[in-house]
Design an enzyme around this catalytic site. Structure first.
Site: not given
Ligand SMILES: *Cc1c(COP(=O)(O)O)cnc(C)c1O
Length: 394
Positions: A47, A103, A183, A208
């Protein structure tokens, strides 16, 4: 310094070693052999770190910040990366400014932030509203309370494709002691380098164009400040929002063609925009790479490539649905930035403030003539069906 393509094909690769692959395969490990004191161990528990993430993180840092030392932290989705910044860095009483046209999940993030005592202001991308929102309005009521701790920008914005001036906003935000995050999902680091433009953090959905094949969900945060990177990394370890090594490897593998993909997507987006511009029923056509676009001047100053997404409005929902159904080379699907063209009527989700006939089209890497011809024929089919009152497309 090398060019974008040269950098992309080798980004994050280890030095050549005899009989080793150029890009090592995904390391599947919940734990690593760990003798003695774990403090100096690069890898101990899965992790906390994984060599496949490390290689991808080096690649992201090289692409987001060529020539300047930078750090990247990868996440299992763009939203996990955004949450690490917004939820991870903001404390009760802090103020943040978010785009009102960003978004579609940002309003939900806003609600969540507000339940933890973070104050949220919103302003549309483009124009001066974001600059105005940085001014401490409630400073008189409670000194210091109106200071903005984090300015979150999304440029170009999804789905409206508006653009804001990162450099100007970062200067204003820094003068007020605020951090700036951008972003960068739509542009990718080959389209825009927010850290060079003064932002503190570049955050992206690698789902994307960055990964580009429509087979991976991924996110990342990149920054130059090692302490900030450490905070983001601790957030990932503590929340457990970790990327699978297979996804990290797939994305890294795809980076070698990032420059080819984004160049072709830009060419195709321009070809599609030109086809759309000829159609009288199309309004609100937006593409930051179009010389006539309202955002072109700012975009041309700060972007190196304009992306593959075009947005426009058809007269109504029925017209848009007929257009989408008539396309042969463009899949009716959400998301964007993939090698295969996609388009959707964005209003079907209900989350964006867009007209019913609003379409977001993501140009893939097909041949530009074929794509433009497909858009023209689909416009023609939709126009003919509407004018003769054919039964609905869906
Ligand atoms: C898709 C997207 C996100 C969310 O990314 P996921 O990988 O879907 O979690 C965030 N910001 C923008 C601009 C996006 O397009």
């Amino acid at each position: 310094m090398t060019g974008d393509g040269t950098r992309a094909v080798r980004a994050g690769l280890p030095a050549a070693e005899p009989y080793q692959p150029p890009l090592p395969g995904p390391v599947l490990a919940a734990h690593f052999h760990l003798p003695g004191d774990p403090a100096d161990a690069p890898y101990g528990y899965g992790r906390e770190g994984n060599p496949t993430w490390t290689a991808l993180e080096r690649a992201v840092a090289e692409l987001e910040s060529p020539g300047h030392e930078a750090h990247a932290v990868v996440f299992p989705s763009g939203m996990a990366a955004a949450s690490a910044v917004l939820t991870g860095l903001l404390r009760p009483g802090d103020t943040t400014v978010l785009p009102s046209d960003g978004y579609q999940l940002l309003p939900r993030v806003r609600e969540r932030l507000e339940t933890t005592g973070v104050r949220v202001r919103t302003a549309p991308t483009g124009g001066d509203a974001q600059l105005d929102a940085l001014s401490p309005r409630d400073a008189l009521a409670a000194p210091g309370a109106g200071d903005v701790r984090l300015l979150w920008l999304e440029t170009p914005s999804n789905p409206g494709l508006d653009v804001c001036d990162i450099r100007r906003l970062a200067e204003a935000a820094h003068a007020r002691g605020a951090l700036v995050a951008v972003d960068n999902s739509l542009a990718t680091p080959l389209g825009q380098r927010p850290l060079d433009l003064g932002a503190d953090l570049s955050v992206a959905s690698g789902t994307k164009a960055f990964s580009g094949h429509g087979d991976v969900l991924l996110g990342y945060v990149a920054c130059r400040d090692a302490q900030l990177a450490g905070e983001i990394r601790r957030w990932r370890t503590q929340t457990g929002a970790i990327l699978g090594p297979m996804e990290a490897w797939l994305a890294h593998r795809g980076l070698a063609t990032l420059h080819l993909r984004v160049d072709r997507q830009q060419t195709n987006a321009l070809a599609v925009a030109a086809a759309l511009a000829e159609a009288p029923e199309v309004t609100g056509l937006r593409y930051p790479g179009l010389p006539g676009d309202p955002a072109h001047a700012v975009a041309a100053r700060q972007m190196r490539r304009f992306g593959g997404v075009v947005s426009f409005v058809l007269p109504d929902r029925d017209h848009a649905e007929r257009f989408l159904a008539a396309l042969r080379l463009v899949d009716d699907a959400t998301s964007f930035g993939g090698v295969r063209s996609t388009a959707e009527r964005r209003g079907r989700w209900g989350g964006d403030a867009v007209p019913e006939g609003f379409v977001r089209l993501s140009a893939g890497v097909e041949d530009p003539e074929d794509l433009a011809a497909d858009v023209r024929q689909a416009l023609g089919v939709a126009r003919a069906e509407v004018s003769r009152g054919a039964p609905g497309a869906t």
